[in-house]
Design a protein around this motif. Structure first.
Motif, short mmCIF file in Angstrom:
data_model
loop_
_atom_site.label_atom_id
_atom_site.label_comp_id
_atom_site.label_asym_id
_atom_site.label_seq_id
_atom_site.Cartn_x
_atom_site.Cartn_y
_atom_site.Cartn_z
N GLU A 27 -44.68 -15.13 -0.21
CA GLU A 27 -43.43 -15.72 -0.72
C GLU A 27 -43.26 -17.18 -0.28
O GLU A 27 -42.66 -17.98 -1.00
CB GLU A 27 -42.22 -14.88 -0.26
N ALA A 28 -43.83 -17.52 0.89
CA ALA A 28 -43.71 -18.90 1.38
C ALA A 28 -44.37 -19.90 0.42
O ALA A 28 -43.99 -21.07 0.37
CB ALA A 28 -44.33 -19.02 2.78
N ARG A 29 -45.34 -19.45 -0.37
CA ARG A 29 -46.02 -20.31 -1.34
C ARG A 29 -45.08 -20.88 -2.40
O ARG A 29 -45.39 -21.86 -3.09
CB ARG A 29 -47.12 -19.51 -2.06
N PHE A 30 -43.90 -20.26 -2.54
CA PHE A 30 -43.01 -20.65 -3.63
C PHE A 30 -42.13 -21.85 -3.28
O PHE A 30 -41.22 -22.20 -4.02
CB PHE A 30 -42.21 -19.43 -4.13
N ALA A 31 -42.48 -22.51 -2.16
CA ALA A 31 -41.93 -23.83 -1.90
C ALA A 31 -42.54 -24.82 -2.91
O ALA A 31 -42.00 -25.90 -3.15
CB ALA A 31 -42.28 -24.26 -0.48
N ALA B 61 -44.84 -21.99 -8.63
CA ALA B 61 -43.79 -21.06 -9.08
C ALA B 61 -43.74 -21.02 -10.61
O ALA B 61 -43.65 -19.96 -11.22
CB ALA B 61 -42.44 -21.49 -8.51
N ARG B 62 -43.80 -22.18 -11.22
CA ARG B 62 -43.73 -22.25 -12.69
C ARG B 62 -44.84 -21.41 -13.32
O ARG B 62 -44.61 -20.65 -14.24
CB ARG B 62 -43.82 -23.72 -13.12
N SER C 87 -37.60 -15.66 -4.19
CA SER C 87 -37.85 -15.95 -2.78
C SER C 87 -36.61 -16.66 -2.24
O SER C 87 -35.59 -16.75 -2.92
CB SER C 87 -39.08 -16.85 -2.65
N ARG C 88 -36.71 -17.24 -1.04
CA ARG C 88 -35.55 -17.96 -0.49
C ARG C 88 -35.35 -19.33 -1.13
O ARG C 88 -34.35 -19.99 -0.91
CB ARG C 88 -35.72 -18.12 1.02
N HIS C 89 -36.34 -19.78 -1.94
CA HIS C 89 -36.35 -21.16 -2.43
C HIS C 89 -35.43 -21.36 -3.64
O HIS C 89 -35.63 -20.72 -4.68
CB HIS C 89 -37.78 -21.56 -2.80
N THR C 90 -34.51 -22.29 -3.52
CA THR C 90 -33.55 -22.55 -4.60
C THR C 90 -34.26 -23.05 -5.86
O THR C 90 -34.02 -22.55 -6.96
CB THR C 90 -32.52 -23.60 -4.14
N ASP C 91 -35.14 -24.04 -5.71
CA ASP C 91 -35.75 -24.64 -6.90
C ASP C 91 -36.63 -23.64 -7.63
O ASP C 91 -36.57 -23.51 -8.86
CB ASP C 91 -36.54 -25.90 -6.52
N VAL D 159 -42.90 -16.95 8.36
CA VAL D 159 -42.95 -18.26 7.73
C VAL D 159 -41.97 -18.40 6.57
O VAL D 159 -41.72 -19.50 6.08
CB VAL D 159 -44.37 -18.59 7.19
N ALA D 160 -41.42 -17.28 6.11
CA ALA D 160 -40.50 -17.32 4.96
C ALA D 160 -39.05 -17.51 5.39
O ALA D 160 -38.16 -17.60 4.55
CB ALA D 160 -40.64 -16.04 4.14
N GLN D 161 -38.83 -17.61 6.67
CA GLN D 161 -37.45 -17.64 7.18
C GLN D 161 -36.74 -18.96 6.90
O GLN D 161 -37.36 -20.02 6.87
CB GLN D 161 -37.48 -17.37 8.68
#
Ligand code: GUN
Ligand code: FE
Length: 416
Positions: free
Chosen positions: A94-98, A103-104, A127-131, A160-162
């Motif tokens: 999930e951390a990859r989705f920074a 993500a696209r 994931s936690r990422h807004t964008d 790492v996803a925190q």
């Protein structure tokens, strides 16, 4: 504009019962169902008809629990129990989705795969990422998937996803401000009690109330998780009370799994209008157990189904339906509770969620059209001519993308 679909129409307006209309007519007004008829009423005689011949026209599926950023790990890493699985594989993925470009790509493929598998409605974790979450919503909207997506909140014990507590709240508000989609709406998503500090849970409860937002999370999936929650909230007799304490346990709240929910927890769900989302494949893959679905139904708990990608390994909801039948047969061996029939399990995967979306089960006048057209002509040749209900049953077990001729979502034709 009035349009008409013709074919072998099968739906489940009542739990456990199928209604089949051979070579019937679905009359639509701007994508809204006006009626379902065995004979076309004369006033519609001049309207254009899309005739699907001998194919089946079914209500499409709703997947009320899946994790979009786990799509890259589909079919992998299911050799650990929940908490180890999260820390070893899931948070890293999930951390990859920074990365917005990544993500696209992933989310475009996921949205396409949902539609081509006949899933038109979802309640989904990002994931936690807004964008990346806004990108996910955009890609679902573009593909024609409708429903709810949540930016995940996780400010505790999440590797790492925190995210930080302040950051989680600030980003949730930024995400909510960015949600301007016609068919994909926000749902608040505290990941689960172990991932959220008390302060964050309290703030999410406040936001849910202030903005009238729905909530989704996880409940009583795994014994290690249940024990951890007990340690974190010694004042709560049961797991569900950790959500109730913060105003997150309310009508329409979706709770995934509920494998280890006992009578008291089930009664709390029924009393509050909280839904259990059953994810049978995931529960076996992560050695969590088999959920007491028949018991929950008998107690009046609302139940829907989820693929739980990627604890679950099958995105196609007809596979999720048949897996829930298999799991119920294992449960019957353990407890004697009657297994789910095909019409019952299909109801949970297609009809029951309609109620969560504020509509009625089956094809009902006034509701928007969500439908999948199935061509079962390429399945193994049967020994005799099959009835429509036999063709339905076989299609639920066997169909894959190659059998899906067309898909309608929210009244729009999105495939075929
Ligand atoms: N509990 C908290 N997070 C998760 C998740 O990503 N998958 C499953 N199956 N359970 C969870
Ligand atoms: Fe999950």
């Amino acid at each position: 504009m009035t349009t008409i679909l013709r074919g072998n129409i099968i739906h489940a307006p009542v739990f456990g019962k199928l209604e089949a209309v051979p070579r019937g007519f679905l009359v639509l007004e701007d994508g809204i169902i006006r009626g379902l008829y065995a004979e076309l009423p004369p006033e519609y005689a001049a309207c254009p008809v899309t005739d699907y011949g001998n194919r089946l026209i079914l209500k499409s599926f709703a997947d009320l629990h899946l994790h979009a950023p786990q799509y890259p790990m589909l079919g992998m890493g299911m050799d650990l129990p929940l908490l180890d699985w999260l820390h070893t594989y899931t948070f890293n993925t999930e951390a990859r989705f920074a990365d917005a470009a990544y993500a696209r790509r992933v989310y475009r493929q996921l949205a396409h795969d949902l539609i081509t598998s006949g899933t038109t409605r979802v309640a989904m974790f990002s994931s936690r990422h807004t964008d990346a979450t806004l990108i996910l919503m955009e890609e679902l909207e573009r593909a024609g998937v409708t429903g709810y997506v949540g930016k995940v909140n996780m400010d505790r014990d999440s590797g790492v996803a925190q995210e930080g507590t302040e950051e989680s709240i600030r980003e949730t508000l930024r995400w909510l401000d960015g949600c301007r989609f016609a068919h994909v709406k926000p749902i608040l998503t505290p990941r689960f009690t172990p991932s959220c500090s008390d302060e964050l849970m309290a703030e999410l409860g406040r936001i849910a109330k202030e903005r009238g937002l729905l909530v989704q999370s996880h409940l009583s999936e795994n014994p290690g998780e249940v024990a951890l929650v007990k340690d974190l909230h010694p004042d709560c007799a049961q797991y569900w009370e950790t959500y109730d304490k913060y105003g997150l346990w309310k009508p329409g709240t979706l709770m995934a799994h509920c494998v280890h929910s006992d009578q008291r927890e089930q009664e709390a769900m029924a009393a509050s209008g909280v839904w259990a989302v059953h994810c049978a494949a995931s529960n076996v893959n992560l050695c969590s157990g088999t959920a007491p679905i028949r018991e929950m139904l008998d107690r009046g708990v609302h139940v829907a189904l989820g693929s739980d990608i990627a604890g679950g390994d099958q995105l196609a909801m007809n596979k999720v339906v048949t897996m829930s039948i298999r799991a119920s047969k294992i449960k019957q061996l353990e407890t004697g509770a009657p297994f789910l029939t095909v019409p019952e399990a299909y109801y949970l995967g297609a009809s029951a969620p309609q109620e969560w979306f504020g509509e009625r089960p089956g094809f009902q006048p006034g509701d928007s059209l969500h439908a999948v057209v199935v061509d079962d002509g390429g399945l193994p040749e049967p020994v005799r001519e099959l009835s429509l209900s036999e063709r339905f049953e076989r299609s639920i077990y066997l169909m894959d993308k190659s059998c899906i001729t067309a898909v309608y979502s929210g009244g729009r034709k999105v495939l075929g």
